[in-house]
Design a protein around this motif. Structure first.
Motif, PDB file in Angstrom:
ATOM      1  N   ALA A 344      23.053   9.062  -8.568  1.00  0.00           N
ATOM      2  CA  ALA A 344      22.024   8.015  -8.563  1.00  0.00           C
ATOM      3  C   ALA A 344      22.656   6.638  -8.730  1.00  0.00           C
ATOM      4  O   ALA A 344      22.295   5.679  -8.035  1.00  0.00           O
ATOM      5  CB  ALA A 344      21.004   8.268  -9.672  1.00  0.00           C
ATOM      6  N   ALA A 345      23.617   6.543  -9.637  1.00  0.00           N
ATOM      7  CA  ALA A 345      24.290   5.259  -9.858  1.00  0.00           C
ATOM      8  C   ALA A 345      25.092   4.845  -8.628  1.00  0.00           C
ATOM      9  O   ALA A 345      25.089   3.670  -8.229  1.00  0.00           O
ATOM     10  CB  ALA A 345      25.204   5.360 -11.073  1.00  0.00           C
ATOM     11  N   ALA A 346      25.782   5.806  -8.005  1.00  0.00           N
ATOM     12  CA  ALA A 346      26.575   5.500  -6.808  1.00  0.00           C
ATOM     13  C   ALA A 346      25.690   5.145  -5.622  1.00  0.00           C
ATOM     14  O   ALA A 346      26.080   4.348  -4.763  1.00  0.00           O
ATOM     15  CB  ALA A 346      27.462   6.689  -6.454  1.00  0.00           C
ATOM     16  N   THR A 347      24.502   5.706  -5.573  1.00  0.00           N
ATOM     17  CA  THR A 347      23.596   5.443  -4.453  1.00  0.00           C
ATOM     18  C   THR A 347      23.148   3.993  -4.444  1.00  0.00           C
ATOM     19  O   THR A 347      23.130   3.338  -3.396  1.00  0.00           O
ATOM     20  CB  THR A 347      22.365   6.364  -4.525  1.00  0.00           C
ATOM     21  OG1 THR A 347      22.799   7.730  -4.424  1.00  0.00           O
ATOM     22  CG2 THR A 347      21.392   6.071  -3.385  1.00  0.00           C
ATOM     23  N   THR A 348      22.806   3.474  -5.591  1.00  0.00           N
ATOM     24  CA  THR A 348      22.261   2.112  -5.668  1.00  0.00           C
ATOM     25  C   THR A 348      23.291   1.063  -6.063  1.00  0.00           C
ATOM     26  O   THR A 348      22.993  -0.123  -6.051  1.00  0.00           O
ATOM     27  CB  THR A 348      21.096   2.062  -6.663  1.00  0.00           C
ATOM     28  OG1 THR A 348      21.549   2.499  -7.950  1.00  0.00           O
ATOM     29  CG2 THR A 348      19.962   2.963  -6.200  1.00  0.00           C
ATOM     30  N   GLY A 349      24.500   1.507  -6.427  1.00  0.00           N
ATOM     31  CA  GLY A 349      25.542   0.551  -6.780  1.00  0.00           C
ATOM     32  C   GLY A 349      25.424  -0.007  -8.183  1.00  0.00           C
ATOM     33  O   GLY A 349      25.832  -1.135  -8.446  1.00  0.00           O
ATOM     34  N   GLU A 350      24.894   0.792  -9.118  1.00  0.00           N
ATOM     35  CA  GLU A 350      24.786   0.344 -10.503  1.00  0.00           C
ATOM     36  C   GLU A 350      26.166   0.195 -11.140  1.00  0.00           C
ATOM     37  O   GLU A 350      27.161   0.728 -10.639  1.00  0.00           O
ATOM     38  CB  GLU A 350      23.955   1.345 -11.312  1.00  0.00           C
ATOM     39  CG  GLU A 350      22.488   1.400 -10.956  1.00  0.00           C
ATOM     40  CD  GLU A 350      21.728   2.346 -11.872  1.00  0.00           C
ATOM     41  OE1 GLU A 350      21.632   2.046 -13.080  1.00  0.00           O
ATOM     42  OE2 GLU A 350      21.254   3.371 -11.372  1.00  0.00           O
ATOM     43  N   ASP A 351      26.212  -0.492 -12.274  1.00  0.00           N
ATOM     44  CA  ASP A 351      27.455  -0.648 -13.018  1.00  0.00           C
ATOM     45  C   ASP A 351      27.918   0.733 -13.488  1.00  0.00           C
ATOM     46  O   ASP A 351      27.184   1.435 -14.187  1.00  0.00           O
ATOM     47  CB  ASP A 351      27.226  -1.555 -14.226  1.00  0.00           C
ATOM     48  CG  ASP A 351      28.520  -1.940 -14.922  1.00  0.00           C
ATOM     49  OD1 ASP A 351      29.504  -1.168 -14.843  1.00  0.00           O
ATOM     50  OD2 ASP A 351      28.544  -3.004 -15.565  1.00  0.00           O
ATOM     51  N   PRO A 352      29.145   1.152 -13.134  1.00  0.00           N
ATOM     52  CA  PRO A 352      29.610   2.474 -13.538  1.00  0.00           C
ATOM     53  C   PRO A 352      29.656   2.690 -15.053  1.00  0.00           C
ATOM     54  O   PRO A 352      29.660   3.832 -15.514  1.00  0.00           O
ATOM     55  CB  PRO A 352      31.030   2.539 -12.938  1.00  0.00           C
ATOM     56  CG  PRO A 352      31.018   1.577 -11.806  1.00  0.00           C
ATOM     57  CD  PRO A 352      30.100   0.461 -12.251  1.00  0.00           C
TER      58      PRO A 352
END
Length: 358
Positions: A344-352
């Motif tokens: 989910a984080a990688a899909t939207t480009g959230e802060d890792p």
């Protein structure tokens, strides 16, 4: 600490020199006593392949190259190689081209000379991969390891900066995944650390001077080290995720690896202190995540899977396919909830960073 490990070093000839690809290829064809050569290169790389192979008179040129190597594409190339009594395959291009040559070699045993034009690293491994019915299958077989790799940084000048960045970060993923993959060992770790250093120096140089060879040579050197480490260590969590995203959802290979990498690193690093220290030291930072993110910022790296067509609606399916493939040796336990959070984080480009304390 007592050292106790098993390491396999693959036997392969490597020729490195900018502007020397044609010379090296002619010498290798003579050394291998090959009389019927098949050159595999995509339409995009065909002019480069023609120039490099002008001294060897190939009997067959093959340009039907498709990303993720569909089995139908592989079978056509195999049939052509058999019908023309080919005794040597020469691949000129990136991972898809090398992958097609490997698919032919897997079925026929014909040796390969690989001439990479990207930083994919497939040329230095005995790993093959093909896609059938939206599922990517990979395996290990000595027949697919190219007998010779010819590295010529001048050939990578055809690779635009954005693709150079994505391809180079794909190589970086080989390095980082090698530090906690199923067969990780101290030799792989040493190769991976030097690969990270070389890539973190070479890729910014390419960004600054796309037509300069110094940065591209450094990146090719790093890509080779990364592939050798990966070939020995095997596929870790990162590669299991990316193989599914590529094979099942047809996402572009290099960009997918470049996007997913910081999320797997942020997730695994807290549970792998020794690997984290090596990665950080290779970047010249205290924290491995900081080092990678700083490099990605300099490079303008790919940031979100949704930029390449993957959506939140596909996460559930991806989790179901990936989860059974995550190695039991992964330093941090992976379950459906945590894998969903990573994707989910990688899909939207959230802060890792949100994955560190997950």
């Amino acid at each position: 600490m007592t050292l106790d490990f098993e390491h396999v070093t693959l036997g392969q000839r490597v020729l490195f020199g900018s502007g020397k690809a044609a010379e090296h290829l002619a010498a290798e064809v003579l050394r291998l006593d090959a009389g019927r050569v098949m050159v595999i290169a995509s339409e995009f790389e065909s002019a480069i392949a023609d120039r490099i192979s002008a001294q060897i008179s190939p009997v067959l040129r093959w340009n039907e190259v498709v990303m993720h190597v569909p089995v139908e594409t592989a079978q056509k190339a195999r049939n052509a190689a058999t019908a023309n009594n080919i005794d040597l395959l020469v691949s000129v291009g990136g991972g898809s081209t090398t992958g097609l040559a490997k698919a032919v070699a897997l079925a026929t045993g014909i040796p390969i000379i690989a001439i990479p034009t990207t930083y994919a690293g497939s040329e230095a491994t005995n790993v093959w991969g093909m896609t059938d019915a939206a599922r990517k299958t990979t395996g290990v077989d000595e027949r697919v390891l190219p007998v010779t790799v010819i590295y010529d940084a001048a050939l990578t000048l055809s690779l635009p900066v954005d693709l150079s960045v994505a391809s180079g970060l794909n190589a970086m993923a080989h390095c980082i995944d090698s530090l906690w993959a199923p067969s990780a060992d101290p030799i792989n770790a040493a190769l991976a650390a030097e690969g990270i250093r070389a890539l973190s120096q070479g890729l910014p140089a390419i960004k600054i001077d796309p037509n300069g060879l110094a940065g591209r040579e450094r990146a090719l050197y790093g890509a080779y080290l990364s592939a050798v480490a990966f070939a020995s260590a095997g596929s870790g969590m990162h590669h299991k995720i990316c193989h599914v995203l590529g094979g099942t959802f047809n996402l572009p290979h290099a960009q997918t690896h470049a996007t997913v990498l910081p999320y797997v690193l942020a997730f695994n690093a807290p549970a792998a202190p020794e690997a984290s220290s090596r990665i950080a030291a290779a970047f010249g930072t205290v924290d491995p995540n900081e080092g990678l993110q700083k490099l990605r910022g300099v490079l303008g790296a790919p940031r979100a899977l949704e930029d390449y067509g993957f959506t939140v609606h596909s996460i559930r399916e991806a989790v179901e396919v990936v989860l059974p493939q995550i190695p039991a040796t992964n330093p941090r336990r992976v379950d459906r909830e945590s894998l969903t959070a990573v994707l989910a984080a990688a899909t939207t480009g959230e802060d890792p960073k949100i994955l560190i304390d997950l």
